[in-house]
Design a protein around this motif. Structure first.
Motif, mmCIF file in Angstrom:
data_model
loop_
_atom_site.group_PDB
_atom_site.id
_atom_site.type_symbol
_atom_site.label_atom_id
_atom_site.label_comp_id
_atom_site.label_asym_id
_atom_site.label_seq_id
_atom_site.Cartn_x
_atom_site.Cartn_y
_atom_site.Cartn_z
ATOM 1 N N ILE A 238 16.816 -39.202 23.700
ATOM 2 C CA ILE A 238 15.916 -40.294 24.087
ATOM 3 C C ILE A 238 16.776 -41.483 24.523
ATOM 4 N N TYR A 689 9.039 -42.617 19.196
ATOM 5 C CA TYR A 689 9.934 -41.469 19.449
ATOM 6 C C TYR A 689 9.377 -40.162 18.882
ATOM 7 N N GLU A 693 8.637 -40.109 23.320
ATOM 8 C CA GLU A 693 9.868 -40.373 24.062
ATOM 9 C C GLU A 693 10.736 -39.140 24.257
ATOM 10 N N TYR A 712 8.542 -42.531 31.056
ATOM 11 C CA TYR A 712 9.282 -42.668 29.804
ATOM 12 C C TYR A 712 8.396 -43.556 28.961
ATOM 13 N N LEU A 714 6.582 -45.549 26.082
ATOM 14 C CA LEU A 714 6.721 -46.212 24.793
ATOM 15 C C LEU A 714 5.331 -46.351 24.187
#
Ligand code: FES
Ligand code: FES
Lengths: 787, 203
Positions: A238, A689, A693, A712, A714
């Motif tokens: 990541i 994550y 991610e 990507y 979040l």
């Protein structure tokens, strides 16, 4: 002489309270200046031409058209023809222009030709037997990798002796390593290592197998076990995705003096790095930073682009040049957390006592491979065998990511243990509790934290054996994980001055990453001096101030709080000596409280702070408090527990987190408000994550497929559930002194959420992030296995 | 290297030239080219710089900008209004949120040339004379910021949201404030800000 300790609980006026951050107002009003915001008159704008290939050799560069363009002030070749480029997005040519559009035009006018070389961006499981046999001589990357991943000195030395090196060891290099704290023993071994220049160009296996480590008798351990669980677990590469991208503004006030405004986690560490690259004395480099928009472990170096920015400025006659990475370059090149996966076999007795662990792990940190995560995590299982294979890929280079290697180790270990608990038919809370004596010195704190977390989560009401049997497609479950971290304070110098007019100022080369460092320093100083926080002027973020450690590894709070406390106590010693005669008392009988200096036993015999300072005469008093230093003000080693409650839609595969709990110790808390914010933020980053991610690379082109913030992903506000944080602030913990907090709470969420999903749907989704496709694939496998 | 572009070919520096042209007041430097599109005459600006003027936080600003320059870059690079941040530069994160005609927009995705003749409100206008707007004060109180890089955008988004939804429901909060991203993880504090300001329990 002052006694260097923290004030007793009853005497604390600010320490441990909930205090709003002192730079809050400047941040919410948009007036806080980040490196990105540095905007002096005549500023030139930098841009960098980046390699579009994952692996290539630069064959030619033609910048002539760009150089002729109006508005172009400097062109700097960063990597010359002949250079081998190891990842997409690496810097090739930099330009500076009067404005950004012009710089972009210039980049388009530059012609670079490449010889495209074969690439590998896959960190899939190494084929059996891969990478075995004696490893070849160590490259610079191998060495950097070993040193950066806490490989024990003894192993590095033996590798250097056995394998030799592919590169020439220069004095500059050994000096630089020494600067990073590499031991003399390693440096001597490096100097003595055999030099094999021929090996540098030989093709190398992408797999580097590290020596197997064995503890106890794993075969016997497994033979004695009643229940064994096997599985595969892991987390992908990541990125850091700092909202303020990496970059800097550089200018030359004179031909050999450099001034940089750099987005960095370590202001004091910058001059030496610039000096080495630019061949000027480090003392001629000044670095400044007021605020930084995120680092998370990725911002300690000026980086290739930062050095190029300084060179551009030099060619442009010293005028300021600013270059901050674009979002795509940031995600491609400015830091990646290494992946880690493992095949695990773990076994216990029928009563749940752990007896044996075996792991074959692998992962990539980009071209340099990556070190092994600490396995098994937290639990010192008596019999272990573990082996790690580093996979070299053309991913961008790895950088430390908040709690390096720990979140990966937690995912691998805590998920394996959760699967074992399931096989044992045990509630994981009971199973973990059963084995807490294997957690070493932190065992007592875990024993307090685990039931507390369970209570905050409502674990007893929510937990059920694996697989939510309720009707409908939405399944609910809970999971847990535990973690540990060091967090001892780094070297710090606090220069504190008290002036005859009563004003106080502090100068430190430290930086505030948004963790609340400024506020913590002022809390400690004000509490110690008995004056309000706003009566003290604090200056940080500049190499003009005494050097302070980089903010990484949760080391800042211990460093700055202890040096500040020492400075304040030393200053009071000197002040009391001057004031004592006026109060007709001995210096040792005085105290500074409530804006006065007074006699401890008779508080009415006092001088106001201002009157007391007037006794200093014409000169201010100035002291430097240091860390390390006298007295036990800081400590190392924390433990924490994380729990998650999730709902999984088994039709769409979408995971929703309903609640997260973090129970955390960190010794003496300086500011409860910002400490809790660290934990809340870590839980949110953890959800991000765990669910979303991943740095996705295309195996065919070797390019990153999601170098933007749309793909990507979040976590957003919508993804955030009820969060509960409990800090362990009882006297027993407080007596340990101050310990860092930035890393630990981010470690457990990934594993806890994965375990909660397994509890909900009855099957393990092996790898993070727990995306809908992965969840559905696991459900499908489960169905096939059941059919 | 190219000639110093601050000198025009007549040998007058650009700054002086601007001064001279300033005397000629509203006469644009480069008259836009007129072309016919769909039966109407429309002006075409660029390539090259064109004079533009803006009303930002109630004040007049003008600059010579290329038509491709975004409102965000104009605010930051030309007028030193650096509170709005450039993070994704393509309408994904909200760090650049400003109000255009009182509506929140991603300034990275609006061309400066299009933002003329409409009131622009940036984060810098919210606190007056060092006094924080109540929303800003609530951000500080609830520690809804860490590094603070997303904060100005979030404050603007929250302000506009609360103006339109003084009594926001949890559902509305989740929907409307999902267009801003924070890496440090300050959403809990932000929810508390909204809860306090709208008098709901929230969070
Ligand atoms: S910078 Fe405009 S939305 Fe991200
Ligand atoms: S506070 Fe750092 S990105 Fe939001």
């Amino acid at each position: 002489m002052a006694e260097y300790k923290w004030p007793a609980p009853a005497e604390r006026t600010l320490i441990g309270k909930r205090i709003s951050r002192v730079d809050g107002a400047v941040k919410v009003s948009g007036h806080a200046k980040y490196s990105y915001d540095y905007n002096p008159k005549g500023l030139l704008f930098g841009k960098v031409l980046r390699c579009p290939h994952a692996h290539a050799r630069v064959t030619s560069i033609d910048t002539s058209a760009a150089e002729k363009m109006a508005g172009i002030k400097a062109v700097q070749i960063v990597q010359k023809p002949g250079t081998e480029v190891l990842w997409q997005g690496d810097d090739i040519v930099a330009v500076a222009a009067v404005d950004e559009p012009t710089a972009e035009d210039a980049i388009r006018a530059i012609q670079v030709k490449y010889e495209v070389l074969p690439h590998n961006v896959s960190d899939a499981e190494p084929p059996a037997g891969a990478g075995e046999g004696p490893a070849g001589p160590m490259t610079e990357d191998d060495l950097e990798n070993a040193l950066g991943n806490q490989v024990p000195d003894a192993q590095v030395i033996s590798d250097l002796q056995k394998r030799g090196v592919t590169f020439q060891v220069t004095d500059d290099m050994t000096k630089e390593l020494k600067g990073y704290g590499v031991s003399d023993a390693v440096i001597n071994a490096l100097k003595a290592a055999a030099y094999h220049p021929e090996a540098a160009s030989q093709p190398r296996s992408p797999y580097q197998k590290m020596a197997a480590q064995t503890q106890g008798d794993p075969d016997k351990g497994f033979a004695s076990a009643e229940v064994t669980s096997e599985g595969v677990y892991g987390a992908p590469v990541i990125t850091h995705c700092c909202l303020e991208t990496h970059g800097s503004a550089a200018e030359w006030p004179s031909s050999d003096h450099l001034l940089v405004h750099c987005s960095t986690q370590g202001v004091s560490g910058l001059p030496d790095q610039y000096a080495q690259a630019l061949k000027i004395p480090a003392g001629n480099v000044r670095a400044h930073q007021d605020h930084i928009g995120g680092g998370f472990g990725s911002k300690f170096s000026p980086d290739r682009w930062g050095i190029a920015t300084a060179q551009l400025s030099k060619s442009a006659g010293g005028k300021p040049v600013k270059y901050m990475l674009e979002r795509d370059s940031e995600l491609m090149t400015a830091g990646a957390r290494p992946s880690a996966y493992a095949r695990v076999k773990v076994a216990a007795k029928g009563d749940g006592t752990l007896v044996a662990w075996q792991s074959d792990s692998w992962g990539t940190g980009g071209p340099a491979g990556a070190g092994s995560p600490p396995l098994p995590y937290v639990f010192e299982i008596p019999n272990q065998r573990k082996q790690h294979t580093a996979v070299r890929t053309n991913q961008g280079p790895a950088r430390a990511w908040r709690a390096p290697n720990h979140p990966q180790a937690a995912v691998i270990t805590m998920c394996a243990l959760d699967d074992l608990a399931h096989k044992l038919n045990m509630d994981p809370v009971e199973f973990f509790a059963k084995n807490l004596d294997m957690t070493g010195p932190r065992a007592p704190i875990y024993k307090e934290e685990l039931p507390l977390a369970a209570e905050l989560m409502g674990w007893k009401q929510k937990w059920h054996p694996r697989g939510d049997k309720s009707e409908g497609p939405i399944k609910r479950g809970v999971g847990l994980s535990m973690h540990t971290w060091g967090g001892r304070g780094h070297a710090s110098n606090c220069l504190l001055s008290i002036h005859p007019d009563g004003s106080v100022d502090i100068k430190m080369g430290s930086q505030d990453l948004g963790t609340g460092t400024r506020t913590a320093i002022l809390i400690v100083a004000a509490d110690s001096l008995g004056i309000p926080m706003n009566a003290i002027t604090l200056n940080i973020g500049d190499t003009m101030y005494p050097p302070d450690g980089g903010s990484g590894g949760s080391t800042t709070i211990g460093g700055v709080s202890s040096s500040t406390r020492r400075a304040a106590l030393m200053a009071l010693d000197q002040l009391f000596a001057k004031v004592a005669p006026a109060l007709k008392a001995q210096p040792a009988d005085l105290e500074a409280r409530d804006g006065t200096v007074r006699v401890k036993s008779e508080p009415s015999r006092s001088l106001s702070w201002k009157q007391a300072c007037a006794k200093l005469g014409a000169m201010p008093l100035s002291v430097t408090g240091k860390n390390p230093g006298p007295g036990n003000l800081i400590n190392s080693g924390v433990g924490g527990v994380g729990m998650a409650d999730v709902s999984v839609d088994t039709e769409t595969g979408i995971v929703k987190v309903n609640k997260m709990v973090a129970v955390q110790d960190c010794g003496l808390v300086i500011n409860l408000k910002t400490a809790e914010s660290q934990c809340y933020g870590a839980l949110i980053m953890g959800i991000s994550y765990a669910l979303y991610e991943e740095k996705v690379l295309d195996p065919v082109t070797g390019r990153m497929l999601n170098p933007n913030m749309e793909f990507y992903r979040l976590a957003g506000l919508r993804d955030i559930p009820e969060l509960m944080v409990h800090m362990m602030t009882d006297p027993l913990n407080e007596n340990r002194g101050v310990i860092g907090l930035g890393e630990p709470p981010v470690i457990s969420p990934g594993a806890a959420i994965s375990n909660a999903v397994a509890n909900a749907i009855g099957v393990r989704v092996p790898f993070l992030p727990l995306t809908p496709d992965r969840v559905l694939a696991a459900l499908e496998q489960q169905q096939k296995a059941g059919a | 290297m190219a000639d110093d572009d601050e000198k025009t070919s007549s040998g007058v520096s650009r700054r002086e030239f601007l001064k001279i042209s300033g005397i000629a007041a509203a006469v644009p430097l480069v008259a836009p080219q007129m072309v016919e599109a769909a039966g109407e005459k429309v002006p075409v600006y660029g390539p090259g710089k064109a004079p533009m003027s803006f009303t930002i936080n109630g004040k007049r600003y003008s600059a010579q900008l290329e038509p491709r320059v975004t409102l965000l870059d104009a605010l930051r690079d030309q007028f030193d209004l650096t509170g709005s941040k450039r993070v994704c530069d393509r309408a994904e994160c909200g760090a650049c949120t400003v109000l255009l005609n009182n509506k929140p927009v991603y300034a990275c995705t609006v061309l400066a040339i299009e933002a003329q003749h409409q009131p622009i409100t940036t984060i810098e206008s919210l606190s007056q004379g060092g006094k924080l707007h109540p929303i800003q004060a609530a951000f500080v109180q609830h520690d809804a910021q860490q590094c603070g890089f997303c904060t100005p955008g979030f404050v603007m988004a929250c302000k506009s949201f609360l103006d339109q939804h003084p009594h926001a429901t949890e559902e509305q909060i989740r929907y409307h404030l999902n267009g801003n991203l924070c890496r440090c993880g300050t959403y809990k504090g932000i929810r508390e800000v909204i809860a306090q300001m709208s008098g709901t329990k929230g969070a």
